[in-house]
Write a protein that holds these residues in place. Structure first.
Motif, mmCIF file in Angstrom:
data_model
loop_
_atom_site.group_PDB
_atom_site.id
_atom_site.type_symbol
_atom_site.label_atom_id
_atom_site.label_comp_id
_atom_site.label_asym_id
_atom_site.label_seq_id
_atom_site.Cartn_x
_atom_site.Cartn_y
_atom_site.Cartn_z
ATOM 1 N N ALA A 194 0.849 -1.191 0.000
ATOM 2 C CA ALA A 194 0.000 0.000 0.000
ATOM 3 C C ALA A 194 0.883 1.239 0.000
ATOM 4 O O ALA A 194 1.926 1.277 0.640
ATOM 5 C CB ALA A 194 -0.900 0.004 1.225
ATOM 6 N N GLU A 195 0.459 2.247 -0.721
ATOM 7 C CA GLU A 195 1.194 3.506 -0.761
ATOM 8 C C GLU A 195 0.480 4.542 0.098
ATOM 9 O O GLU A 195 -0.646 4.354 0.537
ATOM 10 C CB GLU A 195 1.315 3.997 -2.209
ATOM 11 N N GLY A 196 1.123 5.660 0.312
ATOM 12 C CA GLY A 196 0.508 6.759 1.043
ATOM 13 C C GLY A 196 0.847 6.769 2.509
ATOM 14 O O GLY A 196 1.395 5.811 3.060
ATOM 15 N N GLU A 197 0.522 7.902 3.163
ATOM 16 C CA GLU A 197 0.827 8.085 4.574
ATOM 17 C C GLU A 197 -0.026 7.183 5.455
ATOM 18 O O GLU A 197 -1.145 6.782 5.090
ATOM 19 C CB GLU A 197 0.583 9.537 4.976
ATOM 20 N N VAL A 198 0.510 6.912 6.638
ATOM 21 C CA VAL A 198 -0.240 6.154 7.638
ATOM 22 C C VAL A 198 -1.133 7.125 8.397
ATOM 23 O O VAL A 198 -0.663 7.915 9.208
ATOM 24 C CB VAL A 198 0.706 5.428 8.615
ATOM 25 N N THR A 199 -2.404 7.075 8.101
ATOM 26 C CA THR A 199 -3.398 7.820 8.867
ATOM 27 C C THR A 199 -4.401 6.809 9.408
ATOM 28 O O THR A 199 -4.489 5.673 8.924
ATOM 29 C CB THR A 199 -4.133 8.855 8.004
ATOM 30 N N ARG A 200 -5.162 7.206 10.407
ATOM 31 C CA ARG A 200 -6.132 6.270 10.962
ATOM 32 C C ARG A 200 -7.168 5.854 9.918
ATOM 33 O O ARG A 200 -7.568 4.686 9.854
ATOM 34 C CB ARG A 200 -6.792 6.879 12.194
ATOM 35 N N ALA A 201 -7.581 6.821 9.071
ATOM 36 C CA ALA A 201 -8.571 6.494 8.045
ATOM 37 C C ALA A 201 -7.992 5.521 7.015
ATOM 38 O O ALA A 201 -8.640 4.538 6.643
ATOM 39 C CB ALA A 201 -9.060 7.770 7.363
ATOM 40 N N ALA A 202 -6.762 5.802 6.558
ATOM 41 C CA ALA A 202 -6.142 4.924 5.564
ATOM 42 C C ALA A 202 -5.869 3.552 6.150
ATOM 43 O O ALA A 202 -6.046 2.521 5.472
ATOM 44 C CB ALA A 202 -4.843 5.557 5.059
ATOM 45 N N LEU A 203 -5.448 3.501 7.401
ATOM 46 C CA LEU A 203 -5.156 2.222 8.033
ATOM 47 C C LEU A 203 -6.436 1.418 8.257
ATOM 48 O O LEU A 203 -6.435 0.185 8.131
ATOM 49 C CB LEU A 203 -4.434 2.450 9.359
ATOM 50 N N THR A 204 -7.512 2.096 8.567
ATOM 51 C CA THR A 204 -8.791 1.395 8.713
ATOM 52 C C THR A 204 -9.195 0.742 7.408
ATOM 53 O O THR A 204 -9.641 -0.416 7.386
ATOM 54 C CB THR A 204 -9.885 2.373 9.182
ATOM 55 N N ALA A 205 -9.040 1.471 6.304
ATOM 56 C CA ALA A 205 -9.392 0.911 5.001
ATOM 57 C C ALA A 205 -8.470 -0.244 4.613
ATOM 58 O O ALA A 205 -8.908 -1.204 3.972
ATOM 59 C CB ALA A 205 -9.343 2.013 3.940
ATOM 60 N N TYR A 206 -7.209 -0.178 5.017
ATOM 61 C CA TYR A 206 -6.209 -1.176 4.609
ATOM 62 C C TYR A 206 -6.221 -2.417 5.491
ATOM 63 O O TYR A 206 -6.138 -3.551 5.000
ATOM 64 C CB TYR A 206 -4.830 -0.531 4.654
ATOM 65 N N ALA A 207 -6.343 -2.199 6.807
ATOM 66 C CA ALA A 207 -6.190 -3.320 7.738
ATOM 67 C C ALA A 207 -7.416 -3.573 8.605
ATOM 68 O O ALA A 207 -7.460 -4.591 9.305
ATOM 69 C CB ALA A 207 -4.973 -3.075 8.639
ATOM 70 N N GLY A 208 -8.375 -2.665 8.610
ATOM 71 C CA GLY A 208 -9.586 -2.884 9.377
ATOM 72 C C GLY A 208 -9.586 -2.167 10.717
ATOM 73 O O GLY A 208 -8.537 -1.820 11.261
ATOM 74 N N PRO A 209 -10.773 -1.960 11.282
ATOM 75 C CA PRO A 209 -10.907 -1.181 12.525
ATOM 76 C C PRO A 209 -10.259 -1.843 13.739
ATOM 77 O O PRO A 209 -9.828 -1.145 14.660
ATOM 78 C CB PRO A 209 -12.420 -1.052 12.699
#
Length: 403
Positions: free
Chosen positions: A231-246
């Motif tokens: 995955a590319e892009g910064e680690v933000t809570r929103a991006a991490l939720t989409a990538y790895a789940g809540p």
């Protein structure tokens, strides 16, 4: 404005106590921040007694038996500690009316991690792959950290400056780092999360399904190791939720309980010894140490990635240290402003600037940063670090402070 220069004991030993203090006092600062407990490095030291200096894990004083007797973890002792260099520095700074701050690296020690790998972080695969990073959830680590804080406070310092008193980042876990796999920022974050028994138990106590989070991290990172695109892009809570789940995000956020409670214990212990705690948030270094070009998200907003709850710590510690490792003065000011809004007006904010490379290319740029952080609400400006910068770079400090 309060200010200091970061100094190593090796600087003082190599150049002489009085000559070093003559120079430091000449910069117009009000104090010295000395590395009382440091970690292993190899440094180019332009005006040192040796031009390349090897530093080792350990403390520059003899560990008090009443603090470390019976503890499993005891700090290694640096060569020359028996000569009491910190006591000599305390006397000399007091004679000159300078403050002395005890710079202390807490949870980053290859030496301790190598001997006691079970106290280091354990990743989602069960590997003890970051031997330099002691886990702040481990009971033995917590006892060690409190004892170390008390020991440094007893050196007579005006404050204990705490570095590495939080979880580490995967990219800074050892000394010869090699990865020929294209791991993206979020994959690096996931493989750096600690899933030791103590971290998982703390998360579970907060209502997080820790085992589900561990399984998801292993699935995602394992896929990338097997050839999936990162995955590319910064680690933000929103991006991490989409990538790895809540659940993974909840697990990552739960880590702040271990850090906050440990910092609270240490702040109380330091105060009990007659000193005060300055908590250095390492996020600014993670973002900008290498080149002074941090990613867009402000350090205060990314601090959760190291388990640092800036708002909670603002209620616990008397002073917070901000690492202003950015080339642009406006960016440093924005970082300081974000910390100030998070901590309120009551807490002291100390901003650490580098007067030279890689993020300060001129005296004018350093002066602009000092002006910017003052305007953004900083109470103190400190300069890193005496032994690492050539004299002409250090000579920028007086004009910057008076600008």
């Amino acid at each position: 404005m309060d200010s200091s220069v970061y100094v190593y004991v090796e600087d003082v030993r190599g150049e002489g106590l009085q000559p070093v203090l003559d120079r430091v006092a000449g910069y117009g600062v009000t104090g010295v921040t000395v590395a009382a407990a440091y970690h292993r490095t190899r440094d180019v030291t332009p005006h040192g007694s040796s031009r390349v200096t090897i530093r080792r894990d350990g403390v520059h004083f003899l560990p008090p038996a009443d603090l470390f007797g019976g503890l499993r973890l005891v700090p290694p002792v640096q060569a020359g500690a028996e000569e009491a260099p910190l006591a000599a520095l305390r006397r000399a700074t007091a004679e000159r009316g300078l403050k002395l701050h005890g710079w202390t690296v807490f949870l980053h020690s290859v030496t301790l991690g190598d001997v006691h790998p079970d106290v280091t972080v354990r990743n989602c695969f069960g590997d003890r792959g970051s031997l330099a990073d002691l886990c702040p959830s481990h009971p033995d680590v917590r006892l060690y950290a409190v004892a170390l804080a008390r020991a440094v406070a007893r050196q007579g310092v005006d404050s204990v400056v705490a570095e590495g008193l939080h979880f580490g980042a995967f990219g800074h876990g050892y000394h010869h780092e090699r990865s020929f796999v294209a791991l993206g920022p979020m994959d690096l974050f996931l493989i750096g999360l600690c899933f030791c028994d103590f971290c998982m138990r703390r998360a579970a106590d907060l209502g997080v399904d820790a085992e589900a989070a561990r399984h998801e991290c292993a699935r995602i990172v394992g896929g990338v190791l097997d050839g999936d695109p990162p995955a590319e892009g910064e680690v933000t809570r929103a991006a991490l939720t989409a990538y790895a789940g809540p659940e993974v995000v909840a697990y990552a956020r739960a880590r702040s309980e271990a850090v906050t409670s440990l910092v609270s214990e240490i702040a109380a212990a330091v105060a009990d010894e007659g000193s005060r705690l300055v908590f250095l948030d390492g996020t600014g270094a993670v973002k900008g140490y290498a080149d002074g070009l941090p990613s867009p998200v402000l350090a205060a907003h990314d601090a959760w990635q190291l388990g640092v709850d800036v708002v909670a710590l603002g209620d616990l510690v008397p002073s917070l240290g901000v690492l202003g490792y950015a080339r642009d003065a406006a960016r440093v000011a924005d970082d300081v402003g974000a910390y100030r809004r998070s901590t309120g007006k009551e807490r002291e904010l100390r901003v650490v600037l580098r007067p030279g490379p890689p993020d300060t290319d001129s005296a004018d740029r350093l002066a602009a940063k000092v002006r910017a952080v003052r305007a953004a609400g900083a109470d103190a400006v400190d300069f890193y670090a005496y032994g690492l910068m050539p004299y002409p770079i250090l000579d920028r400090i007086p004009a910057a402070l008076s600008s």
